[in-house]
Design an enzyme around this catalytic site. Structure first.
Site, short mmCIF file in Angstrom:
data_model
loop_
_atom_site.label_atom_id
_atom_site.label_comp_id
_atom_site.label_asym_id
_atom_site.label_seq_id
_atom_site.Cartn_x
_atom_site.Cartn_y
_atom_site.Cartn_z
N LYS A 1 -8.48 -6.02 11.65
CA LYS A 1 -8.74 -5.35 10.38
C LYS A 1 -7.43 -5.27 9.62
O LYS A 1 -6.52 -4.55 10.00
CB LYS A 1 -9.33 -3.96 10.59
CG LYS A 1 -9.69 -3.26 9.29
CD LYS A 1 -10.31 -1.90 9.55
CE LYS A 1 -10.66 -1.19 8.25
NZ LYS A 1 -11.22 0.16 8.49
N LYS B 1 -12.09 -8.45 9.57
CA LYS B 1 -12.32 -7.80 8.28
C LYS B 1 -11.00 -7.76 7.52
O LYS B 1 -10.00 -7.32 8.07
CB LYS B 1 -12.84 -6.37 8.52
CG LYS B 1 -13.11 -5.57 7.26
CD LYS B 1 -13.60 -4.16 7.60
CE LYS B 1 -13.88 -3.38 6.32
NZ LYS B 1 -14.32 -1.99 6.62
#
Length: 329
Positions: free
Chosen positions: A203, A255
């Protein structure tokens, strides 16, 4: 030999001649079961609240969230990832609304589970940023820094209340060191061995999160660079991957999706567990804004982006277009 030179013997265009031919030889296909719908539910509202930076996306009421879940099931969407948006006066330094059994996210989990049962994989965001008055993903120490280990204690509590509410999958998204192991232990020790963990493994600290901050009513000042990953790093993601798998992650995620397709491909080639990618708010907003201007063909752009994410290795894609695209497929 002709007067024009040799004609090609190999003609790849033969396999592109008709829609039926192109469909037959397609290497990657989107399917509704590839898609997961992220959804926001806001406490204390009587009507859905539009998110200005994400046209077509709203902060749901509990009732409209139920309807959205049913529509997702009917379209064949695989799962729904739930984010709770508490009332501002319920935010505090510890994010206690996130561990309140009657907090908005826990209520939403119970609502959706009661509405669709096991027909939709119900996922929940396991993070404190929606519930803290400072907007960070964890507890702050005396110097205003995110305290990793104190935050892990809060994540363990969140895992238990979300599992008690009936969630199928928890998604620890705060990027704290050791979060997967702590969450796995918390689930197992409270009789929730069957609840899966979708690890936010890679992330990144991204400029594309902007519209999401509006979606969750974020109170954040500053940034999250001390815990989210630096955009220039790839090997770091592989280290995070190894740690998450060792700690018990059932699935892993990258992500954002589009700026990190190389990371997604590398991770997908490295693991035997399911791999997800999150097409985040900024990716969504760019397409919607450009389409509104008439600069791109919206529907074709959406499918092209999702196909690219699938081609890079994602078996699951979190996208705000999930229900719409699934209906079209």
């Amino acid at each position: 030999m002709t007067k024009y030179g040799s004609f090609p013997g190999a003609r790849p265009r033969r396999l592109r001649t008709t829609p039926a031919m192109r469909r037959m030889v397609a290497e990657h296909r989107l399917h509704p079961a590839d898609l997961i719908l992220p959804a926001f539910v806001r406490e204390g509202v009587a009507e859905p609240v539009p998110i200005s930076a994400m046209p077509g996306v709203v902060q749901h009421t509990r009732d409209t969230l139920r309807k959205a879940a049913v529509e997702a099931v009917e379209a064949g969407v695989a799962g729904i990832m739930l984010f709770g948006v508490p009332e501002d006066d319920k935010k505090d330094a510890l994010g206690t609304a996130g561990t309140d059994p009657d907090g908005i996210l826990q209520c939403a989990i119970r609502d959706v589970r009661a509405e669709v049962g096991d027909d939709l994989v119900i996922m929940s965001d396991l993070c404190l940023d929606e519930y803290t008055d400072h907007g960070h993903c964890g507890v702050l120490d005396a110097d205003g820094r995110v305290d990793n280990d104190a935050t892990l204690e809060r994540y363990a509590e969140m895992a238990q209340v979300q599992a008690d509410a009936g969630v199928h999958v928890v998604g620890p998204s705060g990027m704290m060191d050791g979060q997967i192991g702590v969450v796995r232990d918390a689930l197992d020790q409270t009789g929730h061995e069957d609840v899966s963990i979708l690890a936010y493994t890679a992330k990144y600290s991204s400029a594309f999160y902007g519209p999401f901050r509006e979606a969750i009513g974020s109170s954040l000042k500053g940034d999250r660079k001390t815990y989210q990953q630096d955009p220039g790093n790839l090997r770091e993601s592989l280290r995070e991957l190894a740690l998450d798998l060792e700690e018990g992650a059932d699935m892993v995620m990258v992500k954002p999706a589009l700026p990190y397709l190389d990371v997604l491909a590398k991770i997908a080639d490295s693991v035997e567990v399911p791999v997800a990618a999150y097409q985040i708010s900024g990716e969504y907003a760019m397409v919607e804004a450009a389409a509104e201007k008439g600069w791109i063909d919206r529907d074709k752009a959406i499918l092209e982006m999702l196909t690219g994410i699938k081609r890079a290795g994602a078996g699951m894609i979190l996208t705000y277009w999930a229900t719409e695209v699934a209906r079209g497929l």
